[in-house]
Write an enzyme that holds these catalytic residues in place. Structure first.
Site, PDB file in Angstrom:
ATOM      1  N   GLU A 104      25.963 -13.869  26.843  1.00  0.00           N
ATOM      2  CA  GLU A 104      25.837 -15.264  27.255  1.00  0.00           C
ATOM      3  C   GLU A 104      26.061 -15.390  28.749  1.00  0.00           C
ATOM      4  O   GLU A 104      26.581 -14.477  29.399  1.00  0.00           O
ATOM      5  CB  GLU A 104      26.832 -16.148  26.504  1.00  0.00           C
ATOM      6  CG  GLU A 104      28.292 -15.788  26.746  1.00  0.00           C
ATOM      7  CD  GLU A 104      29.231 -16.678  25.954  1.00  0.00           C
ATOM      8  OE1 GLU A 104      29.372 -17.854  26.327  1.00  0.00           O
ATOM      9  OE2 GLU A 104      29.825 -16.194  24.969  1.00  0.00           O
ATOM     10  N   TYR A 130      43.334 -15.458  26.463  1.00  0.00           N
ATOM     11  CA  TYR A 130      44.302 -16.356  27.086  1.00  0.00           C
ATOM     12  C   TYR A 130      45.757 -16.175  26.658  1.00  0.00           C
ATOM     13  O   TYR A 130      46.654 -16.693  27.324  1.00  0.00           O
ATOM     14  CB  TYR A 130      43.897 -17.810  26.811  1.00  0.00           C
ATOM     15  CG  TYR A 130      42.501 -18.136  27.258  1.00  0.00           C
ATOM     16  CD1 TYR A 130      42.162 -18.122  28.609  1.00  0.00           C
ATOM     17  CD2 TYR A 130      41.501 -18.443  26.340  1.00  0.00           C
ATOM     18  CE1 TYR A 130      40.870 -18.415  29.033  1.00  0.00           C
ATOM     19  CE2 TYR A 130      40.209 -18.745  26.758  1.00  0.00           C
ATOM     20  CZ  TYR A 130      39.903 -18.727  28.102  1.00  0.00           C
ATOM     21  OH  TYR A 130      38.631 -19.022  28.519  1.00  0.00           O
ATOM     22  N   ASP A 177      27.967 -12.203  30.538  1.00  0.00           N
ATOM     23  CA  ASP A 177      28.714 -11.272  29.691  1.00  0.00           C
ATOM     24  C   ASP A 177      27.774 -10.346  28.925  1.00  0.00           C
ATOM     25  O   ASP A 177      26.680 -10.756  28.509  1.00  0.00           O
ATOM     26  CB  ASP A 177      29.579 -12.040  28.689  1.00  0.00           C
ATOM     27  CG  ASP A 177      30.600 -12.941  29.379  1.00  0.00           C
ATOM     28  OD1 ASP A 177      30.954 -12.645  30.545  1.00  0.00           O
ATOM     29  OD2 ASP A 177      31.036 -13.931  28.765  1.00  0.00           O
ATOM     30  N   SER A 205      34.828 -19.971  25.280  1.00  0.00           N
ATOM     31  CA  SER A 205      36.160 -19.378  25.085  1.00  0.00           C
ATOM     32  C   SER A 205      36.337 -18.779  23.688  1.00  0.00           C
ATOM     33  O   SER A 205      37.450 -18.712  23.171  1.00  0.00           O
ATOM     34  CB  SER A 205      37.267 -20.408  25.342  1.00  0.00           C
ATOM     35  OG  SER A 205      37.309 -20.769  26.696  1.00  0.00           O
ATOM     36  N   GLY A 216      36.270 -19.485  33.713  1.00  0.00           N
ATOM     37  CA  GLY A 216      37.685 -19.703  33.998  1.00  0.00           C
ATOM     38  C   GLY A 216      38.046 -19.362  35.434  1.00  0.00           C
ATOM     39  O   GLY A 216      37.531 -18.413  36.015  1.00  0.00           O
ATOM     40  N   ASN A 271      27.786 -18.038  31.680  1.00  0.00           N
ATOM     41  CA  ASN A 271      28.767 -19.121  31.833  1.00  0.00           C
ATOM     42  C   ASN A 271      28.583 -19.763  33.203  1.00  0.00           C
ATOM     43  O   ASN A 271      28.597 -19.071  34.225  1.00  0.00           O
ATOM     44  CB  ASN A 271      30.190 -18.564  31.734  1.00  0.00           C
ATOM     45  CG  ASN A 271      30.431 -17.837  30.426  1.00  0.00           C
ATOM     46  OD1 ASN A 271      30.804 -18.430  29.436  1.00  0.00           O
ATOM     47  ND2 ASN A 271      30.191 -16.529  30.426  1.00  0.00           N
ATOM     48  N   ARG A 308      29.004 -16.500  35.556  1.00  0.00           N
ATOM     49  CA  ARG A 308      29.376 -15.188  35.003  1.00  0.00           C
ATOM     50  C   ARG A 308      28.456 -14.879  33.835  1.00  0.00           C
ATOM     51  O   ARG A 308      28.125 -15.768  33.043  1.00  0.00           O
ATOM     52  CB  ARG A 308      30.829 -15.233  34.522  1.00  0.00           C
ATOM     53  CG  ARG A 308      31.532 -13.885  34.495  1.00  0.00           C
ATOM     54  CD  ARG A 308      32.895 -13.979  33.819  1.00  0.00           C
ATOM     55  NE  ARG A 308      32.756 -14.166  32.385  1.00  0.00           N
ATOM     56  CZ  ARG A 308      33.446 -15.063  31.678  1.00  0.00           C
ATOM     57  NH1 ARG A 308      34.313 -15.872  32.251  1.00  0.00           N
ATOM     58  NH2 ARG A 308      33.244 -15.158  30.379  1.00  0.00           N
ATOM     59  N   GLU A 359      38.078 -26.935  25.169  1.00  0.00           N
ATOM     60  CA  GLU A 359      38.613 -26.041  26.204  1.00  0.00           C
ATOM     61  C   GLU A 359      39.465 -26.789  27.241  1.00  0.00           C
ATOM     62  O   GLU A 359      39.670 -26.312  28.352  1.00  0.00           O
ATOM     63  CB  GLU A 359      37.465 -25.310  26.901  1.00  0.00           C
ATOM     64  CG  GLU A 359      36.676 -24.404  25.973  1.00  0.00           C
ATOM     65  CD  GLU A 359      35.555 -23.677  26.705  1.00  0.00           C
ATOM     66  OE1 GLU A 359      35.860 -22.746  27.456  1.00  0.00           O
ATOM     67  OE2 GLU A 359      34.396 -24.059  26.511  1.00  0.00           O
TER      68      GLU A 359
END
Length: 317
Positions: free
Chosen positions: A274, A220, A261, A154, A280, A276, A259, A22
């Protein structure tokens, strides 16, 4: 939001780049955060661990580190442990939480043990994997699954498959990134994410994409991904999702910022995907989007993340 004087943070290393898969995303996140801190007078500097050793943090007399390294080496606890040994305060989650959140299998097992909602799954271990098990796996998980390397972010190395032959190929591809692979029941529905900042949940975001799933390109590269913030949930469901996000983040020892998800199925039930710990932070990323909805500018958010490093001041390695 109360803000400290920029100079009170001392000399700050914004760490980004690194050697993970990443790296490119990390470079964008780190550059955006570095520029925002510089604009308000923080004595911030770029630090790329791919270019110099961590011990240079001591040589160059840095007071704290803003971690903007995504993926392995930045988000898995190894960097956090090194910084604790150097006795340098850093942003975000500590060693245990970083390691747990980076490992999709371990975090899923923690949530499952606490009765938190997560999709059915199987594990493929490279050391004992039997290709002949693919048909049984597909049958047990509903013949439509997501294949995920246990410790990549990602959506790198991920694939959606709907038959045993595809599953075998996807597992072998995922083994290129990790020795353990998560095979997860596919949830038909909408994807949501909830950002967390200093113990509070920010407004949820829903993501829709015409692609097969919300993959690396959808995140992205594609212009076709649609983000909704507010997400359109009722006040009751928004509050319930926020509570679930905070509970899930705490369960895997997340702290500071991050974060979580989710997928929501057709019946409205949410499933954890998951957590994070270094999401980002480009100008178009999800956490800044949620922060903006909550009334925080990108600079406000960057300063709030920087402030999470104060949790570690005074701790001895």
């Amino acid at each position: 939001m109360d803000q400290k004087a920029p100079e009170s943070f001392g000399k700050v290393a914004v760490m980004f780049g690194g050697n993970s898969a990443e790296r490119e995303v990390s470079l964008k996140s780190g550059t955006a955060v570095l520029n925002s801190l510089l604009e308000v007078g923080v004595n911030a500097h770029k630090f790329d661990p791919a270019e110099k050793p961590l011990t240079d943090l001591l040589v160059e007399k840095f007071d704290r580190v803003v971690i903007m390294l995504h993926g392995r080496g930045g988000e898995d606890g190894s960097l956090q442990g090194a910084l604790q040994q150097l006795n340098i305060p850093y942003t975000g989650t500590e060693v245990l939480g970083s390691a747990l959140c980076m490992d999709k299998i371990r975090s899923k097992q923690v949530w499952q043990s606490l009765g938190l909602p997560t999709a059915k799954y199987k594990i493929a271990d490279k050391r004992s994997y039997d290709a002949g098990s693919c048909k049984v796996i597909m049958d047990s998980l509903g013949n439509e699954v997501m294949v995920k390397p246990a410790q990549e972010g990602s959506s790198i190395g991920m694939a959606k498959v709907d038959n045993a032959q595809q599953l075998e190929t996807a597992i072998q591809d995922a083994f290129k990134y990790d020795n353990k692979v998560l095979i997860e029941q596919f949830i038909h529905g909408s994807e949501y994410t909830v950002s967390i900042l200093n113990g509070e949940a920010l407004p949820s975001i829903s993501m829709t994409t015409p692609r097969v799933f919300y993959d690396y390109a959808a995140k992205y590269q594609a212009d076709s991904t649609v983000y909704s913030c507010p997400s359109g949930l009722s006040l009751h469901k928004e509050a319930a999702l926020a509570e679930l996000a905070l509970e899930a983040f705490d369960a895997v020892a997340g702290s500071g910022w991050g974060r979580v998800d989710f997928m929501q199925d057709k019946l409205g039930k949410f499933y954890l995907l998951e957590a994070n710990t270094v999401p980002g932070m480009t100008e178009k990323s999800l956490v800044p989007m949620a922060a903006k909805q909550a009334g925080l500018s990108f600079t406000d958010l960057s300063l709030a993340i920087l402030t999470t490093s104060e949790l570690f001041e005074g701790k001895e390695a």
